[in-house]
Scaffold this motif. Structure first.
Motif, PDB file in Angstrom:
ATOM      1  N   ASP A  56       0.841  -1.193   0.000  1.00  0.00           N
ATOM      2  CA  ASP A  56       0.000   0.000   0.000  1.00  0.00           C
ATOM      3  C   ASP A  56       0.877   1.244   0.000  1.00  0.00           C
ATOM      4  O   ASP A  56       2.112   1.163   0.084  1.00  0.00           O
ATOM      5  N   ALA A  58       1.126   3.538   2.305  1.00  0.00           N
ATOM      6  CA  ALA A  58       1.779   3.769   3.597  1.00  0.00           C
ATOM      7  C   ALA A  58       3.122   3.050   3.677  1.00  0.00           C
ATOM      8  O   ALA A  58       4.091   3.589   4.242  1.00  0.00           O
ATOM      9  N   ILE A  61       5.734   5.093   1.743  1.00  0.00           N
ATOM     10  CA  ILE A  61       6.147   6.284   2.485  1.00  0.00           C
ATOM     11  C   ILE A  61       7.078   5.901   3.635  1.00  0.00           C
ATOM     12  O   ILE A  61       8.115   6.546   3.859  1.00  0.00           O
ATOM     13  N   ALA A  62       6.747   4.845   4.347  1.00  0.00           N
ATOM     14  CA  ALA A  62       7.556   4.434   5.494  1.00  0.00           C
ATOM     15  C   ALA A  62       8.974   4.057   5.091  1.00  0.00           C
ATOM     16  O   ALA A  62       9.923   4.281   5.851  1.00  0.00           O
ATOM     17  N   PRO A  78      -3.118  14.661   0.009  1.00  0.00           N
ATOM     18  CA  PRO A  78      -3.100  13.690   1.116  1.00  0.00           C
ATOM     19  C   PRO A  78      -1.799  12.894   1.196  1.00  0.00           C
ATOM     20  O   PRO A  78      -1.259  12.690   2.294  1.00  0.00           O
ATOM     21  N   LEU A  79      -1.280  12.465   0.056  1.00  0.00           N
ATOM     22  CA  LEU A  79      -0.032  11.708   0.066  1.00  0.00           C
ATOM     23  C   LEU A  79       1.140  12.590   0.469  1.00  0.00           C
ATOM     24  O   LEU A  79       2.014  12.170   1.243  1.00  0.00           O
ATOM     25  N   ARG A  81       1.093  15.314   2.332  1.00  0.00           N
ATOM     26  CA  ARG A  81       0.997  15.617   3.760  1.00  0.00           C
ATOM     27  C   ARG A  81       1.511  14.447   4.600  1.00  0.00           C
ATOM     28  O   ARG A  81       2.237  14.645   5.590  1.00  0.00           O
ATOM     29  N   ALA A  82       1.135  13.237   4.210  1.00  0.00           N
ATOM     30  CA  ALA A  82       1.577  12.065   4.967  1.00  0.00           C
ATOM     31  C   ALA A  82       3.093  11.912   4.899  1.00  0.00           C
ATOM     32  O   ALA A  82       3.753  11.604   5.902  1.00  0.00           O
ATOM     33  N   ALA A  83       3.671  12.135   3.730  1.00  0.00           N
ATOM     34  CA  ALA A  83       5.120  11.994   3.576  1.00  0.00           C
ATOM     35  C   ALA A  83       5.861  13.082   4.349  1.00  0.00           C
ATOM     36  O   ALA A  83       6.864  12.807   5.019  1.00  0.00           O
ATOM     37  N   ALA A  85       4.804  14.736   6.952  1.00  0.00           N
ATOM     38  CA  ALA A  85       4.649  14.455   8.378  1.00  0.00           C
ATOM     39  C   ALA A  85       5.620  13.376   8.849  1.00  0.00           C
ATOM     40  O   ALA A  85       6.045  13.370  10.010  1.00  0.00           O
ATOM     41  N   ALA A  86       5.997  12.474   7.939  1.00  0.00           N
ATOM     42  CA  ALA A  86       6.946  11.413   8.262  1.00  0.00           C
ATOM     43  C   ALA A  86       8.396  11.845   8.052  1.00  0.00           C
ATOM     44  O   ALA A  86       9.309  11.023   8.184  1.00  0.00           O
ATOM     45  N   LYS A  88       9.790  12.995   5.201  1.00  0.00           N
ATOM     46  CA  LYS A  88      10.326  12.653   3.891  1.00  0.00           C
ATOM     47  C   LYS A  88      10.363  13.881   2.971  1.00  0.00           C
ATOM     48  O   LYS A  88       9.576  14.817   3.129  1.00  0.00           O
TER      49      LYS A  88
END
Length: 321
Positions: A56, A58, A61-62, A78-79, A81-83, A85-86, A88
């Motif tokens: 997936d 996630a 990104i991880a 959305p993608l 923001r997630a990256a 926040a991690a 990246k």
């Protein structure tokens, strides 16, 4: 220096093009790739049977240091923001979002966080654009700029796999997909843009535009923007033509730098090559800049702020329909 872990989400045309540049690039190693389409998985296996889709987004990104987002536009913010926040680095395709307010909010957030983020406008690394820039002094003070892009049909034949959204008013259309590149070039070469007037034609229903016309300024210079579908026989024709007191220069069909000779004919740069041959060179330049972005070094990728200014103009033009 250790290779940077590159994750890719979205394996359509752009995802595949960037992957093919990333695999041999010494600064990167592929850490993960994901696209929900079975066709995308088959194309990935055809490139290298050892490559597999991640479970997936996630997971991609991880596992990455930097994320390239080549999914349809609704997924960009959305993608990203997630990256971010991690922790990246992120390279997005344009447009930033399908909603201008969402794009505005995202850029403000990313800037406030000091995010390492850029947008994939390849003209930032184009040898033909570098030639145009080198010729700027020869034509003197700019007087006007004309930007045009015309198509036999939309989407173009090679985009058929993405026609589900490219042909629709919500996310697609040639103004977002193609003219945005030339608006980025205009912003970077000429300065801040201001839309004066616009008109867009739509065929009805939820289909994307068939023609646009707009007048704007860039750095105070008058700009005329136009585009159409179904008015030419060839698949595509585009040009960015700058006229100054001492002559004219243009970028034609993405990769051909030309200047107007004293005899009234356009003369191509000696090293000009078709876009099919220049594209890998340009994408290699983008990969070099992405490596620098990831490491926190100076680079020349399109910024989020530049992409936002382009999107503001694009959406205002389309809203005039």
């Amino acid at each position: 220096m250790a290779a940077l872990a590159l994750g890719i989400i979205g394996f359509g045309i752009m995802g595949e093009r960037l992957l093919r540049q990333a695999l041999p690039h010494p600064a990167f190693r592929l850490s993960g790739i994901w696209d929900p389409s079975p066709e995308a998985a088959a194309r990935l296996a055809a490139i290298d049977p050892e490559l597999r889709m991640a479970p997936d987004a996630a997971a991609v990104i991880a596992g990455c240091d930097t994320l390239y987002i080549a999914a349809p536009p609704a997924a960009h913010v959305p993608l990203a923001r997630a990256a971010i926040a991690a922790g990246k680095a992120v390279l997005l395709e344009k447009p930033l979002a399908t909603d201008l307010a969402e794009a505005e909010a995202f850029v403000a957030e990313a800037e406030a966080q000091g995010a390492r983020a850029g947008v994939n406008f390849p003209m930032a690394s184009s040898p033909a654009v570098a030639q145009i820039a080198a010729w700027r002094e020869e034509i003197g003070v700019p007087q006007r700029l004309e930007v045009e892009a015309h198509f036999a049909r939309w989407p173009r034949g090679w985009q058929k796999d993405a026609s589900g959204w490219l042909s629709r008013r919500a996310e697609g259309g040639f103004t977002r997909e193609v003219l945005s590149h030339f608006l980025f070039l205009t912003r970077r070469q000429m300065g801040p843009m201001q839309l004066l007037s616009a008109k867009a034609d739509f065929p009805g229903g939820d289909l994307s535009e068939t023609a646009i016309q707009a007048e704007l300024t860039a750095g105070g210079v008058p700009v005329r923007l136009s585009g159409s579908v179904g008015r030419i026989a060839e698949d595509e024709a585009n040009a960015w033509t700058l006229t100054g007191a001492g002559g004219s220069i243009r970028l034609r069909n993405w990769s051909l730098a030309e200047r107007l000779g004293a005899d009234g004919t356009w003369q191509m740069a000696p090293d000009a090559i078709p876009n099919e041959r220049m594209r890998p060179m340009t994408l290699r330049g983008q990969m070099d800049k992405l490596a620098a972005l990831t490491r926190g070094e100076p680079q020349g990728l399109a910024t989020l702020r530049e992409a936002l200014e382009v999107q503001r103009i694009v959406e205002a033009v389309l809203a005039a329909g």
